[in-house]
Motif scaffolding. Sequence first.
Motif, PDB file in Angstrom:
ATOM      1  N   SER A 148      -2.533  -7.404  52.105  1.00 39.11           N
ATOM      2  CA  SER A 148      -3.117  -8.087  53.258  1.00 39.11           C
ATOM      3  C   SER A 148      -4.412  -7.397  53.700  1.00 39.11           C
ATOM      4  O   SER A 148      -5.395  -8.046  54.039  1.00 39.11           O
ATOM      5  CB  SER A 148      -2.104  -8.110  54.411  1.00 39.11           C
ATOM      6  OG  SER A 148      -2.648  -8.670  55.573  1.00 39.11           O
ATOM      7  N   VAL A 149      -4.397  -6.008  53.642  1.00 41.44           N
ATOM      8  CA  VAL A 149      -5.581  -5.253  54.069  1.00 41.44           C
ATOM      9  C   VAL A 149      -6.756  -5.549  53.138  1.00 41.44           C
ATOM     10  O   VAL A 149      -7.904  -5.745  53.571  1.00 41.44           O
ATOM     11  CB  VAL A 149      -5.257  -3.753  54.097  1.00 41.44           C
ATOM     12  CG1 VAL A 149      -6.529  -2.919  54.270  1.00 41.44           C
ATOM     13  CG2 VAL A 149      -4.291  -3.450  55.240  1.00 41.44           C
ATOM     14  N   LYS A 150      -6.468  -5.587  51.850  1.00 44.32           N
ATOM     15  CA  LYS A 150      -7.531  -5.854  50.891  1.00 44.32           C
ATOM     16  C   LYS A 150      -8.102  -7.247  51.059  1.00 44.32           C
ATOM     17  O   LYS A 150      -9.306  -7.478  50.929  1.00 44.32           O
ATOM     18  CB  LYS A 150      -6.987  -5.700  49.489  1.00 44.32           C
ATOM     19  CG  LYS A 150      -6.698  -4.248  49.135  1.00 44.32           C
ATOM     20  CD  LYS A 150      -6.145  -4.129  47.721  1.00 44.32           C
ATOM     21  CE  LYS A 150      -5.869  -2.668  47.361  1.00 44.32           C
ATOM     22  NZ  LYS A 150      -5.264  -2.523  46.011  1.00 44.32           N
ATOM     23  N   SER A 151      -7.220  -8.203  51.382  1.00 49.46           N
ATOM     24  CA  SER A 151      -7.709  -9.583  51.555  1.00 49.46           C
ATOM     25  C   SER A 151      -8.594  -9.695  52.787  1.00 49.46           C
ATOM     26  O   SER A 151      -9.398 -10.613  52.904  1.00 49.46           O
ATOM     27  CB  SER A 151      -6.530 -10.525  51.678  1.00 49.46           C
ATOM     28  OG  SER A 151      -5.812 -10.248  52.860  1.00 49.46           O
ATOM     29  N   ARG A 152      -8.393  -8.751  53.688  1.00 53.87           N
ATOM     30  CA  ARG A 152      -9.198  -8.768  54.913  1.00 53.87           C
ATOM     31  C   ARG A 152     -10.523  -7.979  54.726  1.00 53.87           C
ATOM     32  O   ARG A 152     -11.273  -7.834  55.693  1.00 53.87           O
ATOM     33  CB  ARG A 152      -8.409  -8.129  56.065  1.00 53.87           C
ATOM     34  CG  ARG A 152      -7.094  -8.824  56.365  1.00 53.87           C
ATOM     35  CD  ARG A 152      -7.284 -10.040  57.215  1.00 53.87           C
ATOM     36  NE  ARG A 152      -6.003 -10.697  57.491  1.00 53.87           N
ATOM     37  CZ  ARG A 152      -5.870 -11.702  58.306  1.00 53.87           C
ATOM     38  NH1 ARG A 152      -6.928 -12.158  58.928  1.00 53.87           N
ATOM     39  NH2 ARG A 152      -4.712 -12.257  58.485  1.00 53.87           N
ATOM     40  N   HIS A 153     -10.756  -7.393  53.549  1.00 57.20           N
ATOM     41  CA  HIS A 153     -11.970  -6.624  53.252  1.00 57.20           C
ATOM     42  C   HIS A 153     -12.165  -5.463  54.219  1.00 57.20           C
ATOM     43  O   HIS A 153     -13.232  -5.219  54.767  1.00 57.20           O
ATOM     44  CB  HIS A 153     -13.204  -7.533  53.305  1.00 57.20           C
ATOM     45  CG  HIS A 153     -13.096  -8.699  52.367  1.00 57.20           C
ATOM     46  ND1 HIS A 153     -13.164  -8.574  50.969  1.00 57.20           N
ATOM     47  CD2 HIS A 153     -12.926 -10.018  52.620  1.00 57.20           C
ATOM     48  CE1 HIS A 153     -13.022  -9.754  50.411  1.00 57.20           C
ATOM     49  NE2 HIS A 153     -12.858 -10.678  51.386  1.00 57.20           N
ATOM     50  N   VAL A 154     -11.082  -4.737  54.452  1.00 59.13           N
ATOM     51  CA  VAL A 154     -11.141  -3.559  55.325  1.00 59.13           C
ATOM     52  C   VAL A 154     -11.796  -2.431  54.519  1.00 59.13           C
ATOM     53  O   VAL A 154     -11.331  -2.088  53.438  1.00 59.13           O
ATOM     54  CB  VAL A 154      -9.739  -3.163  55.796  1.00 59.13           C
ATOM     55  CG1 VAL A 154      -9.799  -1.841  56.573  1.00 59.13           C
ATOM     56  CG2 VAL A 154      -9.142  -4.246  56.666  1.00 59.13           C
ATOM     57  N   GLN A 184     -11.607   0.079  60.795  1.00 63.70           N
ATOM     58  CA  GLN A 184     -11.195  -1.316  60.589  1.00 63.70           C
ATOM     59  C   GLN A 184      -9.694  -1.403  60.258  1.00 63.70           C
ATOM     60  O   GLN A 184      -8.995  -2.343  60.690  1.00 63.70           O
ATOM     61  CB  GLN A 184     -12.013  -1.925  59.446  1.00 63.70           C
ATOM     62  CG  GLN A 184     -13.477  -2.117  59.809  1.00 63.70           C
ATOM     63  CD  GLN A 184     -14.298  -2.656  58.631  1.00 63.70           C
ATOM     64  OE1 GLN A 184     -13.801  -2.768  57.481  1.00 63.70           O
ATOM     65  NE2 GLN A 184     -15.576  -2.961  58.883  1.00 63.70           N
ATOM     66  N   GLN A 217      -7.786  -1.076  63.519  1.00 59.71           N
ATOM     67  CA  GLN A 217      -7.851  -2.335  64.278  1.00 59.71           C
ATOM     68  C   GLN A 217      -6.942  -3.406  63.691  1.00 59.71           C
ATOM     69  O   GLN A 217      -6.242  -4.125  64.402  1.00 59.71           O
ATOM     70  CB  GLN A 217      -9.305  -2.836  64.316  1.00 59.71           C
ATOM     71  CG  GLN A 217     -10.232  -1.960  65.150  1.00 59.71           C
ATOM     72  CD  GLN A 217     -11.679  -2.453  65.101  1.00 59.71           C
ATOM     73  OE1 GLN A 217     -12.009  -3.450  64.424  1.00 59.71           O
ATOM     74  NE2 GLN A 217     -12.556  -1.747  65.806  1.00 59.71           N
ATOM     75  N   TYR A 218      -6.990  -3.456  62.344  1.00 64.02           N
ATOM     76  CA  TYR A 218      -6.139  -4.471  61.697  1.00 64.02           C
ATOM     77  C   TYR A 218      -4.654  -4.213  61.944  1.00 64.02           C
ATOM     78  O   TYR A 218      -3.888  -5.109  62.319  1.00 64.02           O
ATOM     79  CB  TYR A 218      -6.446  -4.469  60.206  1.00 64.02           C
ATOM     80  CG  TYR A 218      -5.474  -5.319  59.411  1.00 64.02           C
ATOM     81  CD1 TYR A 218      -5.545  -6.724  59.453  1.00 64.02           C
ATOM     82  CD2 TYR A 218      -4.471  -4.723  58.645  1.00 64.02           C
ATOM     83  CE1 TYR A 218      -4.644  -7.489  58.741  1.00 64.02           C
ATOM     84  CE2 TYR A 218      -3.577  -5.490  57.935  1.00 64.02           C
ATOM     85  CZ  TYR A 218      -3.666  -6.874  57.983  1.00 64.02           C
ATOM     86  OH  TYR A 218      -2.755  -7.626  57.297  1.00 64.02           O
ATOM     87  N   SER A 253      -3.591  -5.067  65.493  1.00 60.66           N
ATOM     88  CA  SER A 253      -3.358  -6.506  65.734  1.00 60.66           C
ATOM     89  C   SER A 253      -2.072  -6.985  65.084  1.00 60.66           C
ATOM     90  O   SER A 253      -1.342  -7.817  65.629  1.00 60.66           O
ATOM     91  CB  SER A 253      -4.562  -7.307  65.205  1.00 60.66           C
ATOM     92  OG  SER A 253      -4.690  -7.116  63.799  1.00 60.66           O
ATOM     93  N   GLU A 254      -1.786  -6.413  63.857  1.00 60.15           N
ATOM     94  CA  GLU A 254      -0.535  -6.796  63.180  1.00 60.15           C
ATOM     95  C   GLU A 254       0.698  -6.371  63.992  1.00 60.15           C
ATOM     96  O   GLU A 254       1.699  -7.086  64.084  1.00 60.15           O
ATOM     97  CB  GLU A 254      -0.506  -6.156  61.787  1.00 60.15           C
ATOM     98  CG  GLU A 254      -1.352  -6.874  60.745  1.00 60.15           C
ATOM     99  CD  GLU A 254      -0.868  -8.260  60.448  1.00 60.15           C
ATOM    100  OE1 GLU A 254       0.345  -8.418  60.183  1.00 60.15           O
ATOM    101  OE2 GLU A 254      -1.672  -9.227  60.538  1.00 60.15           O
TER     102      GLU A 254
END
Length: 511
Positions: free
Chosen positions: A61-67, A72, A75-76, A79-80
Amino acid sequence: MTVQEIIKESLREIKSRGLQLTPEVYGDIFCKHAKKANVILEECQKLDKFLKRLSPELQKSVKSRHVSSVDQLIQYLGSEVMRAGSSKSSEIIQAYVLLIKRLLQAVSMLHNRKAAEMAARDGKKIAAYLTKSEIDEIRDHWNRFVMEYDDSFLKKISPYCATETDDLETMVNGLAECLKSYSGGGGDFTIVAQILVAALAPSIASGMNDEIATISAQIRSNPELLTSQAMIEDVRYIIKKRIELDKKAVTTQMSEIDSIIEHINMALVRVIDCGENNYDAICKIQGELGDVNLKSDSFEVIHTKLRSIATSLETETRVLGDEMKKSREEIAELRQKVRILEEALRKERKKSGTDTLTKLPNRRAIDDFIKKQEATFKRYGDNYAVVLFDIDHFKAVNDNYGHDAGDVVLASFGKMLRRYSREVDFVGRWGGEEFLVVLPKTGREGAMRFAEKLRDVVSRSKFMYKGERIPITISGGVADRVSNASMEEMLKRADENLYQAKEGGRNKIAA
């Protein structure tokens, strides 16, 4: 490329892109050029180190979000966490609600009426949207239930059956086993039969009838019959018969006791009528009646005691009756003596108030009569008068004809006074040859007419003694009560008037 070259390249990019030089911006651009130059620096490996600690699902999921930086990533993940936390709490609350409902449903099945009612009521209330105060209310009354719950009633079983009370099923099974032992091991009704036969026997009636005897014999010979419906019906019928026999026996005995009590009552009345001398007898009867205990004595004992009291009363009554008969005879004899004495006394009193020669009341009797008239005068104002008569020259009669002739004249004059006076008048011999007549409800004029009439009658009458006529005249003095201040003054006035009549020549009446 060296580290210095990487730094220079990073600053050059920041400047060319017009970015604000901050630690975060510098770090990101520095690590990007380091990675591009294949220079491995620890400060640029933090993101990879943190990613390795995440689950594969989160890494993906982190990679798909381009963290690309630690910030970042933080923050991600934050929110999760927020998103996942809200969803999980709702699921947990819902799970607790279902759990509580199942627990209340289980409580309602524990055979406790109060707990079951509370569980049914609260089971309808439990929901995820309850407010805190509503939850507190439900919790409070369950707290009270726990605090007030008293299972001491289970101890009532212990005197009869030793069984566990911690588990309802175990306790019921234990009671069942216990009851089997009471019935003689599950089918032996011998003891029950013996108790029932004893209970069927009338407790008051003197004996049982044939029906009761027959059923009792059947039960005694075959106790197993008690399990049959037919025998149960027979026992019910016999119990009714037994009660009827006892009722009939009670009615009969009560009738006998009522009869004895009535007999005692009548005897008591006779004893009381016998007078004061029956005190000891009554005390004795009261003591015997006090010995009768209606609570503890049987009918037979009460019957025997009452009959004993009745017999005792009969004896006392007979003795007292004989004494009363003897007393009455003595009283009758005494009353006869009293009557004789009273008659003798009356005669003596009459003699003491009567003049023996003329048979008229003497002075004492005249005084008594005048006092009565005086009392009537003072109370009602009724006037009365007196006339004092005197036989003129009576001494000459005695001297010339003898005292016997004088006595004849006195007696004759007395008779004339009585004959010519009224029934209500009182005639008496005042003394010597003087006579006094009291005239009730008569004034001076009336007394004058009476006196004149009598004077005239005497002057025309013939007083005879031994064939010889004796001339007699009388004088009289009249007075009435209203003309005088007192009775004594009235008598004095009459005497003075008599004197005046004699001084006036005799054969006169003066008033």
